[in-house]
Structure formats: structure tokens, C-alpha cells
Design an enzyme around this catalytic site. Structure first.
Site, PDB file in Angstrom:
ATOM      1  N   GLU A 418       0.881  -1.175   0.000  1.00 54.48           N
ATOM      2  CA  GLU A 418       0.000   0.000   0.000  1.00 54.48           C
ATOM      3  C   GLU A 418       0.913   1.217   0.000  1.00 54.48           C
ATOM      4  O   GLU A 418       1.434   1.624   1.038  1.00 54.48           O
ATOM      5  CB  GLU A 418      -0.914  -0.003   1.226  1.00 54.48           C
TER       6      GLU A 418
HETATM    7  O1  0X9 Z   1      -8.905  -3.517   0.283  1.00 52.78           O
HETATM    8  C1  0X9 Z   1      -8.064  -3.785  -0.574  1.00 52.78           C
HETATM    9  O2  0X9 Z   1      -8.296  -4.392  -1.599  1.00 52.78           O
HETATM   10  C2  0X9 Z   1      -6.622  -3.316  -0.369  1.00 52.78           C
HETATM   11  N1  0X9 Z   1      -6.593  -1.992   0.116  1.00 52.78           N
HETATM   12  S1  0X9 Z   1      -6.989  -0.754  -0.858  1.00 52.78           S
HETATM   13  O3  0X9 Z   1      -7.074   0.429  -0.047  1.00 52.78           O
HETATM   14  N2  0X9 Z   1      -5.809  -0.530  -1.882  1.00 52.78           N
HETATM   15  O4  0X9 Z   1      -8.166  -1.058  -1.572  1.00 52.78           O
HETATM   16  C3  0X9 Z   1      -5.949  -4.220   0.632  1.00 52.78           C
HETATM   17  C4  0X9 Z   1      -5.919  -5.631   0.211  1.00 52.78           C
HETATM   18  C5  0X9 Z   1      -4.868  -6.425   0.836  1.00 52.78           C
HETATM   19  N3  0X9 Z   1      -5.290  -6.803   2.108  1.00 52.78           N
HETATM   20  C6  0X9 Z   1      -5.410  -8.108   2.429  1.00 52.78           C
HETATM   21  N4  0X9 Z   1      -4.848  -9.055   1.720  1.00 52.78           N
HETATM   22  N5  0X9 Z   1      -6.092  -8.326   3.488  1.00 52.78           N
HETATM   23 ZN    ZN Z   2      -6.182  -0.985  -3.834  1.00 55.88          ZN
END
Ligand code: 0X9
Ligand code: ZN
Length: 684
Positions: A418
Site C-alpha cells: 500500500e
Molecule cells: O482492500 C483492498 O483491496 C486493499 N486496500 S486498498 O485500499 N488498496 O483497496 C488491501 C488488500 C490487501 N489486504 C489483504 N490481503 N487483506
Molecule cells: Zn487498492
């Protein structure tokens, strides 16, 4: 309680911005108070546009409409406004970017770029790299076109890249699953430039291009990204004549679009339809490609509702954008994978759901089998970019994400980065700093983190090797078919990879372990049934809005949890706060619980330090004569879900498409095994 307006990071003109749009709602970024995990889960169920930016007591949320605001307040949440008008902020960022680009001929990035790429720029840059170094860059097209019919492009980088695969390990890096997360594509592309332009001059990179092949897919969701960047770049600040009041030209449109261009499940969008569907900042339509992967698909943290920002799609891998990555990863031995996102400065590793969640196999999901190694590599990378090194679930649950599927299915290490502090697409100079590192991370940054990931991809301690002899020129094929569990059922998954045996008749094939992590033994912690120690205090309820404090001392050193409960006989409202008393006598709040009327309070402190705690009982609106507050200390016990299976690959040895021999191969992580082929020689 009313929301306090704390404005950070936006132009404050003292007056509301004028909009070209008729809608008077400005898309805003707010910080919602979520003191407990239960609050986070409750927030998640509202279907709002949550970002990954969250702490132990807050989650940042994008509010796209008056309805979003209403939903939040109806559920009793409180929040601070961080960016009161995201369209205005994007316009401001565009102005900063224009000024930077106008004043800078070439940035210090490997490509020298000074502005965000458009979709056309990405495709042109990949073609340019292939032109520049055709010997080490091989362009490829992903197998499925996007919903709008766009070709999804990638490049493969490595020495002798046009030769048949020779058993080298594969590293994959990708960006832009989420349309609005522009830096995720930029950093992916810059890494490709870095590798290509430094081959031959930088020893470390030259060596890595010898040992590995690198798959680069900067834009996995081209439809969504195109909408976001096109609309985002249009946002424009104009000075008005009467005293320089800031106005904004245009509305956010799709600048903050997250998902893909699916308009109706099972149907392809009509031409132009997706670009027009910019309702609510464009987050309304589409499927969250990062909830559409097959692993535990449809579980916690993925919505079944089409208009939810985390809509999982009609079925596992229902979308061409995720099918592409699935087929790529299933047809190569990807030993390490990074999927880039923005924002929040995190290195996230599997799993996506809390370890004590009971999974579809009836056992706790637990820690990933390779937790120790995954954590160690995460820490090494996080030391370069200064990010936090945590599990996906530590902010909130997710299922159907890229690395949760790729890790649990192939065993290749997978991480979500991130990128960036606090914005989906910050001023471009921040992108440069994120790549090259700034301040105490100068000279490191994500560049170094990616290189470390690539080094891990070739590190035989963290994958497996199948070695042996085979007829020169033979094609070796490794296959494995199995059922990947979704949350309620399963899907058929197949891994099928090949390599060509060289002239010397020896091979050394870098692969992932033959047994999937998901069927290996795995650890989980459970709270002991009995507390180590527990103490209750009875008290007389103070007057409304007043409070009473009770002191509680932790003398034990290895406590895993302090649970504080507050109970009273009437169905009305009391609140609970827990403080830790510092050496200087000051108090620091460590937990709180403020449930709805009628619900009792429970606050948790993980791994409480030794010392004195203060339990503060607050009478919010209760007529109860008395209350009981109890502190209990618990230790956790580590338990193991035993390995369920030993899985093997089938290795076949082929001549001109004819299978001459088939043998099973079992290989663990960190292990090198000999594959003894016989008939392939005798029948050759
Ligand atoms: O929610 C998501 O898809 C990701 N965050 S975002 O703010 N870029 O949308 C995080 C996904 C990764 N997290 C896990 N694998 N739990
Ligand atoms: Zn994302």
C-alpha cells in the site's frame, strides 16, 4: 455526538468551493472513529468506500454522497473530515503536477518521467522498453481482453528472455487492480525501467536478470484506470477574478473509481457505458477485482452487493482481469509476487482474515504455514520503505484478494504494497520519493524493497528445486490439479508449467513447493478458557455524564489479553474507558467501549504491559443504581491444525508433444530433490 470538522491537507479558502456541477455534495475523505474491532466490522457492513488507511481506533472512508453521510451517522459513528473535497484536492494536485513538470526536464526516476502516465503512456512505455532492449524484454498479452475489449499488456524481463523457459524462478509485479491508485502502476513501471536500463552496468541487477525472469503487468484493470486518469487529469483549478477565490472546473467524475467496468453481472458493457456511469464518484458500478480471486472467495470482507466498493462479483474469477492474473500465475513458477496498491504505507502479507475465524474446512484459518518466513521478508522490505509490516487482516478482513489466492494456491510468497502516506494519487514528486526513498529512507524506498523481493524470488531457501537429467531438448511439464476452497464451496484449480532441457541434458527447475500451504499444518492461538487472574469492582453509579475510576494492576509479564467488562442492571447507556498509568503519573488511553443503548461494554487490551490500569466507568445516560466492572487477564495457547495432505506434482518428460514418461514429485520449501527419469531416455 456530532462530527468535528478537522481539515487537513486541502486548500482552505474559508468558503465552500464553487462547483461546475449541479450536485452540491463534495466527495470527501473522513476518518471514522472505530475504537473496537467490532466497530470496524460494523462499519464494514455499511457498504461504504473504506480505504486501507486505518489504525487501532479509526478507519478512513471516502464519502461519495449525502446517503453515505446519512448511513454513517444513522449507525452512530463519529468522524473527522480529512479532505473535505477530493475533487478540489485532485485539481490542486494537478496544478502542483503541472508546475513540477513545467520546471523539471527529467525526474530522478529510472524513466525520467515527470507526470502520471495515461493508459496509452503505459502501453507506449512497454513497447519502448522492448524496442530499447529487445534481447531482454519480451512483450506479452494477457489471455483475456478487458470487459471493454482492451488488451492487457505485460512485459517479461530477463536474459535470453525469448528462449524457451529454462527453469529459472519467476518474480511477478503488478499494479492498478484499483483504478484510482495511480502510483501503483507508476512504481511497477519504474521498476521495469530500472531493471532494463541498468542491465549490464549494475552488477546486482545484471546478476538478477541472469537468475530470474520478471513479469511486469503495470495496469491489470485498464478499463477502470483509463476512466480514473482521464477524469482525474481534467480536474482543473481556476482563479476567479474577484480576489482569487479557488474554483474548480469539473466534477470528480471517475477520478476516484475503484472497480472494473462490469455494469451488469454476466454481461459485457456497451460502448461508452462505463465512462458515463460516474455516479457517486464512479465507485458505484463494477467488481472489486481484489475480491474476485478464488481463494476463500465470498468470505468476510467482500460484499455480495453490486454497488458496494468491495463487490466480489458473480463468482470466483468471474472477471477477465482476474482470470488474466490467475492464468499467468498458474502457468509460471512465480516464487514471489507483489501486487501494488495505494495508500497507507503498508507491506501486507497473507492471510486476509483473522486467524481465529473458522474457515470453510471447519478449522480456524490460522496463520499462514510460512508465517515466519513471510514476516521476515516483509520486515526486510519494510525496512527499506519505512512501511508497517503486517497481515492483511490486521486492519480489516478481506477475502478473494490477489495474494491470498496466489500464496495459498501456489505457495509463492505474495504481498500487497500500500504505497504512500495518505492519498490515492498524490502530487507526482511523492511518487518519486516513494520509489527512490526520501528522508531517512533516501536511496532505499520501494526500489530497494522490490529488489529484495526479486532476490527472494531467486533464493532457494524460500522455494523448491527439482533437479536431474533428461534428454537434451526435452520438454518437462509439471502439473497439479486440486480444489481451491472458496468460502462456501470450491473451484477447480490447475497449475501447469513447462521448461525445456538444455544441451547438456541437465536441469534445475526452480518451483514452488508441491504441497499447498493451505493443506499444510498451520498455527492458531486460542484464549485459555480460564483467566490467569480476574478482579471485579462494584460501584455506585455516578450522576449522568460523571465517571468513577478503578485501579487494576497487572503484575504478570506474559499476558496476551486484558479483557474489561462493564455490566449494570438497566437497559440504558454507560461507557467504559481503559487507561494505562505512565511512570510520570500521566494516563494514556489504551481501550474504550461505547456501545449502543442497552448493550453492555467490553474493552480489550492486547499484550498488556505490566503496571497500573485505570478502568473509567462513565454514566452516559443510565439510571442503574450500581455497576460491576471486571478485569480479566488471559494467556493464549498455540494450537496446530495438522497437515491434511501431502501433494505431489506430476512431472512429465515429452518429445515433440508426446509424453514419454510421467513421475510424481514431492518437494518441500527449501528442499532440492532429484527427479529420476528413465524411460524418457530409453524411449527418446
Ligand atoms: O482492500 C483492498 O483491496 C486493499 N486496500 S486498498 O485500499 N488498496 O483497496 C488491501 C488488500 C490487501 N489486504 C489483504 N490481503 N487483506
Ligand atoms: Zn487498492
Amino acid at each position: 455526538m456530532a462530527a468535528a470538522a478537522v481539515v487537513v491537507g486541502a486548500i482552505d479558502t474559508g468558503q465552500p468551493p464553487a462547483h461546475a456541477s449541479t450536485s452540491d455534495f463534495a466527495v470527501q475523505l473522513v476518518t471514522v472513529d472505530t475504537p473496537t474491532r467490532a466497530d470496524k466490522e460494523r462499519l464494514q457492513r455499511l457498504g461504504l468506500d473504506l480505504t486501507e488507511h486505518a489504525g487501532h481506533d479509526y478507519v478512513e472512508v471516502v464519502l461519495h454522497s449525502v446517503e453515505d453521510v446519512d448511513a454513517l451517522s444513522a449507525a452512530g459513528f463519529t468522524w473527522d473530515v480529512r479532505v473535505p473535497d477530493m475533487a478540489l484536492r485532485t485539481a490542486q494536485v494537478n496544478q502542483i503536477n503541472d508546475e513540477y513538470a513545467a520546471s523539471t526536464a527529467e525526474s530522478p526516476l529510472p524513466s525520467g518521467r515527470t507526470t502520471y502516465r495515461t493508459l496509452a503512456d503505459y502501453n507506449a512505455d512497454m513497447a519502448d522498453l522492448a524496442d530499447m532492449r529487445p534481447d531482454i524484454v519480451k512483450p506479452f498479452e494477457l489471455p483475456h481482453k478487458s470487459l471493454e475489449g482492451k488488451t492487457v499488456h505485460g512485459i517479461e524481463i530477463g536474459h535470453d528472455v525469448h528462449e524457451a523457459e529454462d527453469g529459472r524462478p519467476v518474480f511477478a509485479i503488478m499494479g492498478l487492480h484499483h483504478a484510482r491508485e495511480w502510483p501503483s502502476g507508476e512504481l511497477t513501471m519504474e521498476f521495469a525501467y530500472d531493471l532494463v536500463t541498468n542491465d549490464g552496468s549494475d552488477e546486482r541487477i545484471t546478476n538478477l536478470l541472469d537468475k530470474a525472469r520478471i513479469l511486469v503487468i503495470p495496469v491489470t484493470n485498464p478499463d477502470g484506470f483509463e476512466k480514473s486518469i482521464n477524469d482525474g487529469l481534467l480536474l482543473d483549478l481556476r482563479e476567479l477574478d474577484d480576489g482569487g477565490l479557488v474554483s474548480i472546473l469539473g466534477t470528480p467524475g471517475n477520478a476516484y473509481k475503484r472497480k472494473n467496468c462490469r455494469m451488469v453481472d454476466g454481461q459485457e458493457p456497451l460502448a461508452g457505458e462505463c465512462a458515463l456511469a460516474s455516479s457517486n464518484g464512479g465507485f458505484g458500478v463494477g467488481i472489486d477485482t481484489n475480491r474476485n480471486y478464488g481463494g476463500l472467495w465470498g468470505g468476510p470482507g467482500a460484499s455480495p452487493e453490486f454497488f458496494d466498493p468491495t463487490y466480489r462479483g458473480a463468482g470466483p474469477f468471474s472477471e477477465p482481469e482476474t482470470q488474466n492474473i490467475r492464468e499467468l500465475v498458474s502457468s509460471r513458477q512465480v516464487t514471489t509476487l507483489i501486487t501494488n496498491h495505494t495508500f497507507s504505507n503498508l507491506v501486507l502479507r497473507p492471510n486476509g482474515v483473522k486467524p481465529d475465524t473458522i474457515g470453510p474446512d471447519g478449522h480456524p484459518v490460522g496463520q499462514p504455514h510460512d508465517e515466519e518466513e513471510l514476516k521476515a521478508l516483509g520486515a526486510e522490505m519494510a525496512a527499506q520503505n519505512g512501511y508497517r509490516n503486517i497481515h492483511g487482516w490486521e486492519l480489516y478482513d478481506t477475502t478473494g484478494t490477489t495474494e491470498d489466492w496466489s500464496y495459498n494456491t501456489t505457495g509463492g510468497f505474495g504481498y500487497t504494497f500500500e504505497i504512500g502516506e495518505s492519498e490515492f494519487h498524490p502530487p507526482y514528486p511523492e511518487v518519486i520519493d516513494e520509489y527512490l526513498g526520501a528522508g531517512e529512507y533516501e536511496g532505499k524506498g520501494n526500489r530497494e524493497a522490490f529488489l529484495i523481493a526479486l532476490e527472494n524470488a531467486v533464493n532457494t531457501e524460500n522455494h523448491s528445486v527439482i533437479a536431474g537429467r533428461a534428454p537434451a531438448g526435452a520438454t518437462l511439464r509439471l502439473t497439479k490439479s486440486f480444489a481451491t476452497p472458496t468460502w462456501e464451496s470450491s473451484i477447480a484449480d490447475t497449475i501447469e508449467t513447462t521448461m525445456r532441457v538444455g544441451e547438456k541434458g541437465k536441469f534445475s527447475w526452480h518451483v514452488n513447493p508441491s504441497t499447498r500451504p493451505i493443506v499444510m499444518d498451520r498455527q492458531y492461538d486460542v484464549l485459555a478458557d480460564e483467566p490467569l487472574h480476574s478482579e471485579s469492582f462494584e460501584g455506585t453509579t455516578p450522576a449522568p455524564t460523571e465517571h468513577v475510576d478503578h485501579e487494576f494492576t497487572v503484575t504478570e509479564s506474559d499476558v496476551d489479553l486484558l479483557e474489561v467488562t462493564l455490566d449494570w442492571p438497566t437497559p440504558d447507556d454507560m461507557d467504559l474507558e481503559v487507561y494505562y498509568r505512565e511512570a510520570d503519573g500521566s494516563s494514556r488511553q489504551v481501550a474504550s467501549s461505547g456501545q449502543f443503548i442497552g448493550e453492555k461494554e467490553r474493552a480489550l487490551v492486547q499484550h498488556p504491559e505490566q503496571g497500573t490500569y485505570v478502568f473509567r466507568v462513565i454514566n452516559y445516560a443510565s439510571v442503574a443504581p450500581s455497576y460491576t466492572v471486571t478485569g480479566s487477564l488471559y494467556a493464549t495457547e498455540s494450537k496446530t491444525v495438522p497437515r491434511q495432505l501431502i501433494e505431489n506434482y506430476t512431472l512429465s518428460c515429452e518429445k515433440d508433444g508426446e509424453v514419454l514418461e510421467r513421475i510424481p514429485v514431492v518437494v518441500d520449501r527449501g528442499e532440492q530433490v532429484k527427479a529420476k527419469l528413465r524411460r524418457c531416455f530409453s524411449n527418446w
